[in-house]
Design an enzyme around this catalytic site. Structure first.
Site: not given
Ligand code: PAP
Length: 360
Positions: A91-92, A95-96, A155, A176, A184, A307-308
């Site tokens: 959650k850091c 995906t991005w 991870h 993060r 998150s 939310k991001g």
């Molecule tokens: P994972 O470890 O399960 O793969 P991960 O992608 O690291 O999850 O984290 C998801 C967070 O990245 C979410 O944050 P939030 O819950 O605080 O909103 C998600 O919204 C955010 N996220 C995913 N894609 C993007 C992006 N393209 N730009 C910015 N934030 C993003």
């Protein structure tokens, strides 16, 4: 979609899903949880709510499913020269980062303007495999099908990585602000129907017992590796990426040995990649609105795009909870040269690149 034929003639990175679908063989494999049952049964264990039991493996709190996958990675993963490993606590920004790194590395084969770009038809997790999850699902061998250079994700804490991986691969790490990570994580579990009240998750995290915790050990392991070998380990922070995604794309290009040329810049390539990978662009795609990810716990693809923003913790923690957690984290990071002090001040504000000096 690029023609895929046999994977041996491909130049990576290519989307994992495109390659592995040609390698489905229907073989029954021994489940790693069964294979490593003797080790699992000896590990300390705690309940993270009624739905999730965590084991402590090599100092890290994990589901038994993930422990089994990590043992398999440690014993079986064969690194190759040229592998690029993306690493993160959950959650850091995984995906991005998967989206940005793939788009940057593969931009010659898949220009960002390509209407059929893999990013537009596949969820980022279908393009860049999560190593221990693949092994947990008994499908670690499928990683072999990927042509080099492979783009993979973990991870795992740095201290858990197999030596061959830590020694020869380039790694890009993203972390993060820990309170935002926790919030998150809670939303993510909730989206999958897991019963884990936020105060319980918070209390576990204060004791370093949240899933993949202690969070400070995760961050410090990669921080130390990046300061010792910056040519091998790149250290990114989610908040810096949000403040200036185009600079992050350029940084990734330089670090990964595919720098953006003057012609790339003139064509707007770094800007196009950053825009294609923005949360709004990704969440609007069918590939990210539908579909399921995960074998042990099933998460909808849309749950990866919430939310991001920076500072959503203010909507879930009291000031007292925040002070307590910050003090614990500060204490653990003291003397390392790494801190989250400035990031905290950005709670629920649009981050400003100029206010975020690197890693302070
Ligand atoms: P994972 O470890 O399960 O793969 P991960 O992608 O690291 O999850 O984290 C998801 C967070 O990245 C979410 O944050 P939030 O819950 O605080 O909103 C998600 O919204 C955010 N996220 C995913 N894609 C993007 C992006 N393209 N730009 C910015 N934030 C993003």
């Amino acid at each position: 979609m690029a023609a895929l034929g046999t994977s041996s003639c491909l130049v990576g990175p290519v989307p994992f899903k495109d390659v592995t679908k040609d390698h489905e063989d229907g073989q029954t494999v021994v489940s790693p949880t069964a294979e490593h049952a003797d080790i699992l049964s000896t590990l300390p264990s705690i309940a993270a709510g009624p739905d999730l039991q965590l084991r402590q493996y090599q100092g890290v709190w994990l589901s038994a499913y993930m422990v089994a996958g990590m043992i398999s990675v440690q014993r079986r993963f064969m690194s190759r020269p040229g592998d690029v490993i993306l690493a993160s606590p959950p959650k850091c920004g995984t995906t991005w980062l998967k989206a940005l790194a793939f788009a940057t590395m593969a931009r010659t084969t898949y220009p960002p303007s390509d209407a059929d770009h893999p990013l537009r038809r596949l969820n980022p997790h279908e393009r860049v495999p999560f190593m221990e999850n693949q092994f947990s699902a008994g499908q670690g061998a499928k990683l072999e099908a990927l042509p080099s250079p492979r783009l993979l994700h973990t991870h795992m804490h740095y201290s858990m990585l197999p030596p061959s991986l830590a020694g020869c691969c380039k790694m890009v790490y993203v972390c993060r602000e820990p309170k935002d990570m926790l919030v998150s994580m809670w939303h993510f579990f909730k989206s999958a129907g897991l019963n884990l009240p936020f105060p319980d998750l918070f209390e576990l995290a204060c004791h370093g017992q949240n899933p993949y915790g202690p969070i400070w050990d995760h961050v410090l392991g990669y921080w130390a590796a990046s300061t010792a070998r910056p040519e091998r380990v790149m250290f990114l922070r989610y908040e810096e990426m949000l403040a200036d995604p185009v600079s992050t794309v350029r940084q990734l290009g330089r670090f990964l040995g595919v720098p953006f040329t003057a012609a790339d810049e003139a064509a707007g390539s770094p800007v196009d990649i950053a825009e294609m990978c923005s949360i709004d662009a990704l969440r609007s795609l069918d590939a990210n609105k539908t579909g399921i990810n995960g074998s042990f716990i099933k998460f909808g693809h849309q749950a990866f795009f919430r939310k991001g923003v920076v500072g959503d913790w203010v909507n879930h923690m009291t000031p007292e909870m925040a002070r307590r957690f910050d003090a614990i984290v500060d204490d653990k990071l003291r003397g390392s040269g790494l801190a989250f002090t400035l990031v905290r001040a950005l709670a629920c504000q649009e981050p400003d690149a100029s206010s975020l000096p690197a890693c302070v």
